[in-house]
Design an enzyme around this catalytic site. Structure first.
Site, PDB file in Angstrom:
ATOM      1  N   LYS A 182       0.829  -1.205   0.000  1.00 23.08           N
ATOM      2  CA  LYS A 182       0.000   0.000   0.000  1.00 23.08           C
ATOM      3  C   LYS A 182       0.866   1.258   0.000  1.00 23.08           C
ATOM      4  O   LYS A 182       0.563   2.221  -0.694  1.00 23.08           O
ATOM      5  CB  LYS A 182      -0.954  -0.006   1.196  1.00 23.08           C
ATOM      6  CG  LYS A 182      -2.102  -0.985   0.980  1.00 23.08           C
ATOM      7  CD  LYS A 182      -3.041  -1.039   2.147  1.00 23.08           C
ATOM      8  CE  LYS A 182      -4.137  -2.061   1.885  1.00 23.08           C
ATOM      9  NZ  LYS A 182      -5.051  -2.200   3.004  1.00 23.08           N
ATOM     10  N   LYS A 191      -3.219  -8.117 -10.692  1.00 26.63           N
ATOM     11  CA  LYS A 191      -4.366  -8.387  -9.823  1.00 26.63           C
ATOM     12  C   LYS A 191      -5.354  -7.220  -9.929  1.00 26.63           C
ATOM     13  O   LYS A 191      -4.939  -6.055  -9.876  1.00 26.63           O
ATOM     14  CB  LYS A 191      -3.859  -8.505  -8.381  1.00 26.63           C
ATOM     15  CG  LYS A 191      -4.960  -8.689  -7.375  1.00 26.63           C
ATOM     16  CD  LYS A 191      -4.508  -8.356  -5.950  1.00 26.63           C
ATOM     17  CE  LYS A 191      -5.759  -8.189  -5.115  1.00 26.63           C
ATOM     18  NZ  LYS A 191      -5.760  -7.386  -3.977  1.00 26.63           N
ATOM     19  N   LYS A 232      -8.617  -1.741  -6.773  1.00 25.05           N
ATOM     20  CA  LYS A 232      -8.937  -0.304  -6.816  1.00 25.05           C
ATOM     21  C   LYS A 232      -7.665   0.523  -6.924  1.00 25.05           C
ATOM     22  O   LYS A 232      -7.604   1.489  -7.670  1.00 25.05           O
ATOM     23  CB  LYS A 232      -9.633   0.109  -5.511  1.00 25.05           C
ATOM     24  CG  LYS A 232     -11.092  -0.223  -5.461  1.00 25.05           C
ATOM     25  CD  LYS A 232     -11.648   0.015  -4.071  1.00 25.05           C
ATOM     26  CE  LYS A 232     -11.188  -1.069  -3.112  1.00 25.05           C
ATOM     27  NZ  LYS A 232     -12.165  -1.679  -2.245  1.00 25.05           N
TER      28      LYS A 232
HETATM   29  P1  ADP Z   1      -8.747  -3.773  -3.572  1.00 25.36           P
HETATM   30  O1  ADP Z   1      -7.471  -4.534  -3.862  1.00 25.36           O
HETATM   31  O2  ADP Z   1      -9.481  -3.431  -4.816  1.00 25.36           O
HETATM   32  O3  ADP Z   1      -8.519  -2.582  -2.672  1.00 25.36           O
HETATM   33  P2  ADP Z   1      -9.762  -5.003  -1.243  1.00 25.36           P
HETATM   34  O4  ADP Z   1      -8.363  -5.120  -0.729  1.00 25.36           O
HETATM   35  O5  ADP Z   1     -10.673  -4.004  -0.622  1.00 25.36           O
HETATM   36  O6  ADP Z   1      -9.677  -4.766  -2.795  1.00 25.36           O
HETATM   37  O7  ADP Z   1     -10.419  -6.442  -1.185  1.00 25.36           O
HETATM   38  C1  ADP Z   1     -11.704  -6.780  -0.691  1.00 25.36           C
HETATM   39  C2  ADP Z   1     -11.880  -8.275  -0.740  1.00 25.36           C
HETATM   40  O8  ADP Z   1     -11.891  -8.718  -2.100  1.00 25.36           O
HETATM   41  C3  ADP Z   1     -10.770  -9.066  -0.063  1.00 25.36           C
HETATM   42  O9  ADP Z   1     -11.308 -10.211   0.583  1.00 25.36           O
HETATM   43  C4  ADP Z   1      -9.863  -9.454  -1.187  1.00 25.36           C
HETATM   44  O10 ADP Z   1      -9.144 -10.621  -0.927  1.00 25.36           O
HETATM   45  C5  ADP Z   1     -10.839  -9.651  -2.337  1.00 25.36           C
HETATM   46  N1  ADP Z   1     -10.194  -9.279  -3.608  1.00 25.36           N
HETATM   47  C6  ADP Z   1      -9.807  -8.049  -3.981  1.00 25.36           C
HETATM   48  N2  ADP Z   1      -9.262  -8.054  -5.218  1.00 25.36           N
HETATM   49  C7  ADP Z   1      -9.300  -9.340  -5.636  1.00 25.36           C
HETATM   50  C8  ADP Z   1      -8.900 -10.009  -6.841  1.00 25.36           C
HETATM   51  N3  ADP Z   1      -8.347  -9.350  -7.867  1.00 25.36           N
HETATM   52  N4  ADP Z   1      -9.084 -11.328  -6.930  1.00 25.36           N
HETATM   53  C9  ADP Z   1      -9.654 -12.003  -5.900  1.00 25.36           C
HETATM   54  N5  ADP Z   1     -10.065 -11.441  -4.752  1.00 25.36           N
HETATM   55  C10 ADP Z   1      -9.897 -10.129  -4.601  1.00 25.36           C
HETATM   56  N1  TRP Z   2      -8.513  -6.283   5.121  1.00 27.38           N
HETATM   57  C1  TRP Z   2      -9.717  -6.671   4.454  1.00 27.38           C
HETATM   58  C2  TRP Z   2      -9.617  -6.239   2.985  1.00 27.38           C
HETATM   59  O1  TRP Z   2      -8.865  -5.364   2.646  1.00 27.38           O
HETATM   60  C3  TRP Z   2     -10.955  -6.063   5.064  1.00 27.38           C
HETATM   61  C4  TRP Z   2     -11.160  -6.523   6.463  1.00 27.38           C
HETATM   62  C5  TRP Z   2     -11.072  -5.768   7.592  1.00 27.38           C
HETATM   63  C6  TRP Z   2     -11.479  -7.846   6.873  1.00 27.38           C
HETATM   64  N2  TRP Z   2     -11.335  -6.518   8.663  1.00 27.38           N
HETATM   65  C7  TRP Z   2     -11.587  -7.798   8.281  1.00 27.38           C
HETATM   66  C8  TRP Z   2     -11.690  -9.052   6.190  1.00 27.38           C
HETATM   67  C9  TRP Z   2     -11.892  -8.935   9.009  1.00 27.38           C
HETATM   68  C10 TRP Z   2     -12.002 -10.202   6.940  1.00 27.38           C
HETATM   69  C11 TRP Z   2     -12.090 -10.139   8.346  1.00 27.38           C
HETATM   70  O2  TRP Z   2     -10.322  -6.771   2.211  1.00 27.38           O
END
Ligand code: ADP
Ligand code: TRP
Length: 328
Positions: free
Chosen positions: A114, A194, A197
């Protein structure tokens, strides 16, 4: 009768949800509401690590709730709530933080990623896994359905739960397991990395019309000429087709790739049609829900109360076991 397992997962309301979120997480969340006592929450404390704007955070939170409800999450079958409705979470996070070696956070892969992608290296971002551990442990969750990228955070959660139990009492917390669906573990974005966002390479679940078409047409492919046979297994378009199509359609399209005379433009058109059809009902449902803003508030209010009551039952013995003084 065996006691129902507690299933828990969170999603950050940090932007519109994309098909990586859907196949990697939401689809499982929706299916699993039938299988156990499911808790799903909007991780808005976590989102403060990247969004510091009231309107944006509020709107995103509503949007994610609408997305989830439209896609099939049913508040009668699961508890849907906002993380900030359960202050016991941050209380437990503090206690877990006192058990966390700095070196454990320094090994955090998500933090490094990040920061590398431009987020400010604030302490909230650094200790994000501790808050996530509290999210999971405060409901004594058994199963945490998430995407592959969350594995490390669940390992940290297990470690911290074990440590708290060893120090303060073996029955205080439940050690959770992650649930990762392998076949769709990582959904590729339009640039082949991957889908995320933070990479700006997403196709959003509720994209439609021109926006959707533009994104699908922009998926990167190699430059094998139209007439030549192509390998479906190395193609981003095909990787996405596999998520949306049934077995027969997948075999059929793979055959066309291998035969030649079938271009990536053709494959993209098929993918576009598949996406439109797949989410058609959810799109209609979302438009209906948008007409009734009070409904989202009611769902969150009820879910928040249920989650808070449960969290308090877990938190009270921990307060007592740690020797924290409370005068009320
Ligand atoms: P982003 O990478 O877009 O910020 P998040 O980290 O908020 O997405 O992910 C939210 C949920 O969706 C998590 O459980 C994450 O493992 C799943 N996820 C996000 N991107 C993918 C992807 N490209 N393939 C599979 N699962 C994903
Ligand atoms: N870190 C997770 C993501 O980016 C979001 C999240 C926060 C989460 N607390 C959690 C997922 C607890 C599972 C359980 O997607």
């Amino acid at each position: 009768m065996t006691k129902k397992k507690t299933i828990l997962s969170g999603i950050q309301p940090s932007g519109r949800l994309h098909i990586g979120n859907y196949f990697g997480a939401m689809k499982q969340h929706i299916a699993m509401q039938e299988e156990g006592d499911a808790f799903y929450f909007l991780a808005n404390y976590h989102s403060l690590t990247s969004i510091q704007n009231k309107e944006k955070l509020e709107n995103n939170t509503r949007d994610v709730v609408l997305d989830y409800l439209a896609l099939g999450l049913d508040p009668k079958k699961c508890t849907l709530f906002a993380q900030s409705d359960v202050p016991q979470t941050t209380e437990l996070a503090w206690i877990l933080g006192t058990l966390t070696p700095v070196s454990m956070m320094e090994k955090g892969v998500a933090y490094k990623d990040k920061v590398a992608s431009g987020l400010s290296p604030n302490i909230g971002l650094f200790t994000y896994p501790i808050l996530q551990a509290a999210d999971i442990l405060i409901y004594r969750s058994n199963i945490v359905p998430v995407g592959e990228d969350q594995k490390q955070n669940i390992e940290i959660t297990r470690d911290l739960a074990g440590k708290l139990n060893r120090i303060y009492g073996e029955d205080l917390l439940t050690i959770p397991e992650e649930h990762i669906v392998k076949s769709v573990a990582t959904v590729p974005g339009v640039d082949g990395r991957k889908m995320s966002k933070s990479y700006g390479n997403t196709i959003n679940i509720f994209d439609e019309g021109k926006t959707l078409k533009k994104k699908v047409m922009s998926i990167e492919t190699d430059s094998v000429p139209l007439d030549d046979p192509k390998d479906p297994e190395t193609c981003n378009v095909f990787a996405l087709i596999k998520l949306f199509a049934d077995k027969e359609t997948i075999t059929n399209i793979a055959g066309k790739y291998k035969a030649g005379g079938y271009g990536y433009g053709h494959a993209k058109k098929e993918l576009l049609g598949l996406i439109e059809e797949y989410f058609a009902d959810a799109r209609a449902k979302r438009k209906e829900l948008e007409q009734n803003p009070g409904y989202v508030n009611d769902v969150l209010k009820e879910g928040g109360k249920k989650a808070r009551d449960r969290a308090e039952q877990v938190m009270e013995p921990i307060r007592s076991a740690t020797g924290l003084f409370r005068s009320y």
